[in-house]
Write a protein that holds these residues in place. Structure first.
Motif, mmCIF file in Angstrom:
data_model
loop_
_atom_site.group_PDB
_atom_site.id
_atom_site.type_symbol
_atom_site.label_atom_id
_atom_site.label_comp_id
_atom_site.label_asym_id
_atom_site.label_seq_id
_atom_site.Cartn_x
_atom_site.Cartn_y
_atom_site.Cartn_z
ATOM 1 N N UNK A 1 1.019 -1.029 0.245
ATOM 2 C CA UNK A 1 -0.066 0.221 0.100
ATOM 3 C C UNK A 1 0.995 1.429 -0.102
ATOM 4 N N UNK A 2 0.196 2.447 -0.921
ATOM 5 C CA UNK A 2 0.281 3.553 -0.361
ATOM 6 C C UNK A 2 1.909 4.083 -0.642
ATOM 7 N N UNK A 3 3.009 3.322 -1.976
ATOM 8 C CA UNK A 3 3.940 3.299 -2.706
ATOM 9 C C UNK A 3 3.834 4.309 -3.459
ATOM 10 N N UNK A 4 2.607 4.891 -3.693
ATOM 11 C CA UNK A 4 2.762 5.539 -4.584
ATOM 12 C C UNK A 4 2.716 7.178 -3.999
ATOM 13 N N UNK A 5 1.777 7.391 -3.204
ATOM 14 C CA UNK A 5 1.721 9.057 -2.394
ATOM 15 C C UNK A 5 3.543 8.865 -1.476
ATOM 16 N N UNK A 6 3.750 7.963 -0.626
ATOM 17 C CA UNK A 6 5.512 7.809 -0.890
ATOM 18 C C UNK A 6 6.190 8.286 -2.413
ATOM 19 N N UNK B 1 -3.645 8.698 -9.872
ATOM 20 C CA UNK B 1 -3.457 7.390 -8.807
ATOM 21 C C UNK B 1 -3.788 7.037 -7.637
ATOM 22 N N UNK B 2 -3.357 7.455 -6.415
ATOM 23 C CA UNK B 2 -3.637 8.074 -5.087
ATOM 24 C C UNK B 2 -4.606 7.770 -4.847
ATOM 25 N N UNK B 3 -5.542 8.845 -5.279
ATOM 26 C CA UNK B 3 -6.339 8.915 -5.292
ATOM 27 C C UNK B 3 -7.631 8.019 -5.120
#
Lengths: 196, 223
Positions: free
Chosen positions: A2-7, A30-32
């Protein structure tokens, strides 16, 4: 995971100090989408575990909690991304003045450009409202020692009209002896260099 | 500074977000259905009780709190006994950057899971011992640049601030007449532009040269 893109989004921002990287529309979307997807899955699982009490052994509650943590993380990263960009933009208003260089402007999103012009307007209205004639808060950042200062022009700026109406031509490497108040802004913008 | 860094982490703090992305080992206490995705080495859809994984700190701290913790956090190895002994022996000699990029930040999170309170004291000890060296470095920043590479993120920040303060003090001592300067961001923006143009120019020169001497290479490259 999870949350790799946000990182990645936050990492991108942290790499560039003093400047704004291009607004990453693709990654933000993508995160949204990931967040929406997680939320939908959670809703589904919450319904299933509500309707179906028989399988108490394999409760879905931990699953929902993990997904919810990921949603919270995504939201935090997105908010931090936008917040820190706006903070940087605010500093730029004070350092570059009300007109941004074209290459910086091209890195902003449409709403960021709108925010910038609104902030400029608010700031200008505030400066006008101080005292009777208004005060330009962007000048005299340090206490002045003399009325006139000597400056060297660093770029071919063109014509520049002084407050008394006289027009001077600013060429590269030309030297001028000017009232301090009138050239401070140009010094801040890197057009003039102050010579002691 | 345009991207302010705060030591006390706020919700928007970039450093804190990066620090909480560091992975820490943990052990699952309950069965978690459908979360096999967290374990890259297994193909099952469910996570069994007793699985040990390394997960980002933000996820672990969220899961290990509350009335029914899902996982049990284990101390990362850099905060375990052996490493503590190393730090106690001589903290200054250690390459903290290799330990972890966010040694202090990570430590201040995991110390809550350490019942003995050892992590707390070792963090304090490490910082206190290394601070004197750090201060010395910041005052004499011309010396060996490789020493800087041994610092963790927090120390680097302190180091940078220290250098800036030292330069400012020197400037003030040498000349008290205040010169007006271009804004920080404007200067950096110009520098970056200059590099860009220079880079383009170099690339152009390079292709030109290549064209004259070995046109075949270029041709092959294009194909």
């Amino acid at each position: 995971m999870f949350c790799e893109k946000a990182y990645t989004l936050i990492k991108e921002l942290s790499r560039s100090e003093d400047t704004l990287p291009p607004y990453n529309t693709e990654l933000v979307t993508a995160v949204i989408n990931e967040t929406k997807h997680l939320r939908d899955q959670n809703e589904e699982d919450a319904h299933t575990s509500n309707n179906d009490d028989s399988n108490a052994g394999t409760s879905l509650l931990p699953t929902v909690r993990i997904r919810h943590a990921a949603v919270k993380r995504n939201v935090r990263c997105l908010l931090a991304y936008h917040y820190n960009r706006i903070r940087c933009l605010r500093t730029m208003r004070w350092e570059f003045g009300s007109i941004l260089p074209a290459d910086i402007k091209s890195n902003l999103s449409a709403s960021e450009i709108e925010w910038f012009s609104r902030y400029s307007r608010t700031l200008a209205a505030y400066m006008r409202s101080i005292g009777e004639e208004g005060v330009n808060l962007a000048v005299d950042l340090r206490p002045p020692k003399a009325m006139y200062i000597e400056v060297r022009c660093l770029t071919d700026y063109g014509k520049f009209e002084l407050n008394d109406g006289s027009v001077i031509l600013l060429k590269k490497d030309s030297r001028h002896y000017l009232p301090r108040a009138e050239c401070e802004e140009l010094i801040r913008q890197g057009v003039f260099q102050h010579i002691d | 500074m345009p991207l302010p860094t705060s030591y006390y982490p706020s919700y928007y703090s970039i450093d804190d977000i990066l620090a909480t992305q560091e992975r820490v080992p943990c052990k699952f206490l309950v069965n978690v259905p459908k979360m096999g995705i967290l374990n890259p080495s297994a193909a099952e859809t469910d996570l069994e009780v007793g699985t040990s994984l390394e997960l980002p700190l933000w996820l672990v701290s969220e899961m290990s709190t509350g009335r029914q913790p899902i996982v049990q956090l284990e101390l990362p190895k850099i905060f375990k006994q052996t490493y503590q002994e190393i730090l106690k022996a001589d903290a200054c000699a250690v390459d903290l950057h290799k330990f972890n990029l966010y040694f202090y930040e990570l430590g201040s999170y995991v110390k809550h899971f350490d019942s003995h309170g050892d992590v707390h004291s070792i963090l304090l000890h490490t910082f206190k011992t290394r601070f004197r060296q750090l201060l010395d470095l910041a005052d004499n920043s011309i010396s060996d640049p490789s020493v800087q590479q041994k610092l963790d993120t927090l120390e680097r920040k302190v180091f940078k601030e220290g250098c800036n303060a030292r330069t400012k003090l020197n400037e003030w001592l040498v000349q008290s007449g205040v010169t007006m300067e271009a804004a920080n961001m404007v200067v950096n923006h110009k520098k970056r532009k200059r590099i860009d143009i220079q880079g383009l120019f170099d690339a152009f020169e390079f292709t030109n040269m290549m064209h004259k001497s070995v046109p075949i290479v270029i041709l092959a490259y294009k194909i």
